[in-house]
Enzyme design. Sequence first.
Site, PDB file in Angstrom:
ATOM      1  N   GLU A  64     -24.063   8.631  28.365  1.00 60.57           N
ATOM      2  CA  GLU A  64     -24.467   7.341  28.482  1.00 60.57           C
ATOM      3  C   GLU A  64     -24.777   7.152  30.095  1.00 60.57           C
ATOM      4  O   GLU A  64     -23.646   7.317  30.827  1.00 60.57           O
ATOM      5  CB  GLU A  64     -23.479   6.253  27.766  1.00 60.57           C
ATOM      6  N   ALA A 122     -29.648  -3.221  27.357  1.00 61.02           N
ATOM      7  CA  ALA A 122     -28.906  -4.381  26.655  1.00 61.02           C
ATOM      8  C   ALA A 122     -28.397  -3.833  25.438  1.00 61.02           C
ATOM      9  O   ALA A 122     -27.601  -4.540  24.826  1.00 61.02           O
ATOM     10  CB  ALA A 122     -29.746  -5.545  26.768  1.00 61.02           C
ATOM     11  N   ILE A 144     -27.741   2.411  35.471  1.00 60.83           N
ATOM     12  CA  ILE A 144     -27.896   2.388  37.041  1.00 60.83           C
ATOM     13  C   ILE A 144     -26.898   1.478  37.613  1.00 60.83           C
ATOM     14  O   ILE A 144     -26.499   1.723  38.437  1.00 60.83           O
ATOM     15  CB  ILE A 144     -29.377   1.755  37.228  1.00 60.83           C
ATOM     16  N   SER A 145     -26.632   0.570  37.038  1.00 56.28           N
ATOM     17  CA  SER A 145     -25.646  -0.603  37.496  1.00 56.28           C
ATOM     18  C   SER A 145     -24.182  -0.212  37.024  1.00 56.28           C
ATOM     19  O   SER A 145     -24.080   0.222  36.080  1.00 56.28           O
ATOM     20  CB  SER A 145     -25.972  -2.102  37.682  1.00 56.28           C
ATOM     21  N   ARG A 151     -37.594  -5.503  38.212  1.00 58.39           N
ATOM     22  CA  ARG A 151     -36.558  -6.339  37.957  1.00 58.39           C
ATOM     23  C   ARG A 151     -35.438  -6.285  38.621  1.00 58.39           C
ATOM     24  O   ARG A 151     -34.778  -5.099  38.696  1.00 58.39           O
ATOM     25  CB  ARG A 151     -36.282  -5.931  36.430  1.00 58.39           C
ATOM     26  N   PRO A 190     -34.698  -1.043  26.348  1.00 62.42           N
ATOM     27  CA  PRO A 190     -35.518  -2.134  26.954  1.00 62.42           C
ATOM     28  C   PRO A 190     -35.200  -2.650  28.211  1.00 62.42           C
ATOM     29  O   PRO A 190     -34.372  -2.435  28.779  1.00 62.42           O
ATOM     30  CB  PRO A 190     -34.772  -3.176  25.825  1.00 62.42           C
ATOM     31  N   ASP A 245     -24.242   4.163  15.097  1.00 58.58           N
ATOM     32  CA  ASP A 245     -24.294   4.979  13.937  1.00 58.58           C
ATOM     33  C   ASP A 245     -25.244   5.928  14.114  1.00 58.58           C
ATOM     34  O   ASP A 245     -24.999   7.166  13.747  1.00 58.58           O
ATOM     35  CB  ASP A 245     -24.617   3.843  12.701  1.00 58.58           C
ATOM     36  N   ARG A 278     -20.089  -6.380  36.394  1.00 59.73           N
ATOM     37  CA  ARG A 278     -21.152  -7.477  35.942  1.00 59.73           C
ATOM     38  C   ARG A 278     -20.536  -8.421  35.170  1.00 59.73           C
ATOM     39  O   ARG A 278     -19.390  -8.657  35.041  1.00 59.73           O
ATOM     40  CB  ARG A 278     -22.411  -6.819  35.494  1.00 59.73           C
TER      41      ARG A 278
END
Length: 151
Positions: free
Chosen positions: A100, A79, A103-104, A20, A12, A89, A109
């Site tokens: 995985e 998210a 970007i940040s 963004r 998402p 799962d 954070r």
Amino acid sequence: MTPPLIAVLNGPNLNMLGLREPAIYGRATLDDVEQICVQAAERLDVAIDFRQTNGEGELVSWVQECRGRARGILINPGAYTHTSIALLDALTAVALPVVEVHISNIHRREEFRRHSYVSQAAVGVICGLGVRGYALALTALADIIMDEDER
């Protein structure tokens, strides 16, 4: 010989890249990320299937489709990293190497972003290196696939 397929799955809000919070995510768009992946795939002699969805169920279905079709999964779950046991799962069930990507740097954070369910299914995690992390993840997955083929 057909090059091995790596699924590049994006969760998402990644469709909002470039718009963004550019101070966190940079100015590159999702189209730019796809081009980075296409160029890396050509260099690595792998094929990619690049997708993005805002829906958790759709992302889970895409992961499940990878079983028997793809040789690895590069995933930026957005998210859902921090919330989705269903995604964990599915990644575990397909029994494929997963890298995985974020970007940040999720560890610099908010506290809630520092936990990843997805990491439990991943062979590795790349975070904080911007969109170049995608090319690094593809390189890692191509190496893993090559190692598997040599066994």
